[in-house]
Design a protein around this motif. Structure first.
Motif, PDB file in Angstrom:
ATOM      1  N   TRP A 273       1.316  -1.332  -0.201  1.00  0.00           N
ATOM      2  CA  TRP A 273      -0.067  -0.402  -0.279  1.00  0.00           C
ATOM      3  C   TRP A 273       0.785   1.184   0.000  1.00  0.00           C
ATOM      4  N   HIS A 274       2.082   1.131   0.744  1.00  0.00           N
ATOM      5  CA  HIS A 274       2.598   2.632   1.172  1.00  0.00           C
ATOM      6  C   HIS A 274       3.613   3.068  -0.290  1.00  0.00           C
TER       7      HIS A 274
ATOM      8  N   ALA B 183       0.780   2.260  -4.131  1.00  0.00           N
ATOM      9  CA  ALA B 183      -0.654   2.723  -4.086  1.00  0.00           C
ATOM     10  C   ALA B 183      -0.925   2.934  -3.458  1.00  0.00           C
ATOM     11  N   PRO B 184      -0.466   4.284  -2.862  1.00  0.00           N
ATOM     12  CA  PRO B 184      -1.360   4.734  -2.078  1.00  0.00           C
ATOM     13  C   PRO B 184      -2.270   5.764  -1.650  1.00  0.00           C
ATOM     14  N   ALA B 185      -2.408   5.917  -3.278  1.00  0.00           N
ATOM     15  CA  ALA B 185      -3.940   6.292  -3.587  1.00  0.00           C
ATOM     16  C   ALA B 185      -5.360   5.344  -3.280  1.00  0.00           C
TER      17      ALA B 185
ATOM     18  N   THR C 114      -7.454   2.461  -1.486  1.00  0.00           N
ATOM     19  CA  THR C 114      -7.681   1.873  -0.624  1.00  0.00           C
ATOM     20  C   THR C 114      -7.523   0.258  -0.219  1.00  0.00           C
ATOM     21  N   ASP C 115      -7.043  -0.613  -1.292  1.00  0.00           N
ATOM     22  CA  ASP C 115      -7.154  -2.138  -1.315  1.00  0.00           C
ATOM     23  C   ASP C 115      -6.224  -2.165  -0.238  1.00  0.00           C
TER      24      ASP C 115
ATOM     25  N   GLN D   8      -5.430  -1.286   3.007  1.00  0.00           N
ATOM     26  CA  GLN D   8      -5.355  -1.289   4.316  1.00  0.00           C
ATOM     27  C   GLN D   8      -6.728  -2.239   4.236  1.00  0.00           C
ATOM     28  N   VAL D   9      -7.301  -2.140   2.726  1.00  0.00           N
ATOM     29  CA  VAL D   9      -8.482  -3.401   3.203  1.00  0.00           C
ATOM     30  C   VAL D   9      -7.878  -4.967   3.195  1.00  0.00           C
TER      31      VAL D   9
END
Lengths: 101, 187
Positions: A49-50, A53-55, A57-58, A60-61
């Motif tokens: 994620w970091h 693809a930080p934009a 939320t996948d 984080q999910v």
């Protein structure tokens, strides 16, 4: 710090957890190995994620999903150990093998 | 620079704690080694900018390991670790498999052409996560909710001492359930 370092740490955690899950005879210790493996999955998801693809939320999910799986695994695992101990007075995987139909 | 130091310390403690889980004889020590390892995972998640999820992991693992310690003392044959003992089987085979898996993953990690960072993180990642779970990822959230509810029911059913044959007789035809404590709907 970069993505590769975080993923290598996650892979090391996964490997150590896999060793525990494969070697431990006690069901409770086996569950500890699974927890370590899921810890590696959480770290890898957060790193992806970091750094990629930080934009979105996948990532984080996926962390939320892995944390929930950890809780479910522990709850069901302890319930199975309780049922196994009531039936056989054992908590070892070797003595539970003949429970299969 | 301080972040680099924090990362290396947390990573070393996470992996070292994980290794010690399977080396300690005492079950309580093994539990606390696992707690240390997972707390460091939570710390690294915070280091990556996911403060809320990192704190959730830290809180959840603290409680989870406290419960696990109780179960280990209840069920394990040598909880205090006063007599050194091995509860492992096929250590060599497992070590080969695990080393192979790690090397495979490590080579993939090092050799893969990772894409560049796409976009920037939301100012408040927690808010973005909440809106995602209540919006586009609602199905995931609902599935997790049902899974947790099913877990609650399944754990109670598995762990309860009395089954339906205890309550309703061997042929399940008792007119009233034989419960030690009266209660329930209509009573």
């Amino acid at each position: 710090m970069n993505l590769e370092l975080f993923l290598l740490a996650a892979a090391a955690l996964f490997g150590v957890g896999l060793f525990g899950a494969l070697t431990q005879q006690s069901v409770v210790m086996l569950m500890m190995g699974l927890e370590l493996m899921l810890g590696g999955v959480i770290l890898a998801a957060a790193a992806v994620w970091h750094y990629i693809a930080p934009a979105a939320t996948d990532g984080q999910v996926l962390v939320v999903l892995a944390v929930t799986v950890m809780a479910v695994e522990m709850a069901i695992g302890f319930a199975v150990v309780t049922a196994l101990f009531r039936a056989r007075e054992v908590d070892m995987t070797d003595e539970a093998g003949d429970l299969r139909a | 620079m301080p972040e680099n130091t924090v990362f290396w310390v947390l990573a070393a403690l996470a992996v070292g704690g994980g290794v010690m889980v399977f080396r300690f004889d005492s079950m309580a020590r093994a539990t606390y080694a696992l707690l240390l390892s997972l707390l460091c995972v939570g710390g690294m998640v915070i280091l990556l900018g996911l403060d809320y999820l990192g704190v959730v992991i830290v809180l959840m693992m603290t409680i989870e390991m406290a419960i696990m310690a109780v179960f280990m003392v209840m069920y394990m044959m040598n909880p205090a670790g006063l007599m050194p003992m091995s509860m492992q089987h096929n250590k060599k085979g497992a070590a080969v498999v695990c080393t192979g898996v790690f090397l495979l993953m490590a080579s993939g990690i090092v050799l893969a052409p990772w894409p560049p960072r796409a976009g920037t993180a939301d100012d408040d990642p927690t808010k973005a996560l909440g809106e995602s779970l209540m919006g586009p990822q609602m199905l995931t959230m609902m599935t997790l909710g049902f899974a947790l509810f099913a877990t609650i029911v399944a754990t109670v059913l598995l762990a309860t001492h009395r089954g339906r044959y205890d309550r309703l007789g061997d042929d399940l035809r008792a007119r009233r359930a034989d419960d030690p404590v009266p209660g329930g709907v209509g009573r």
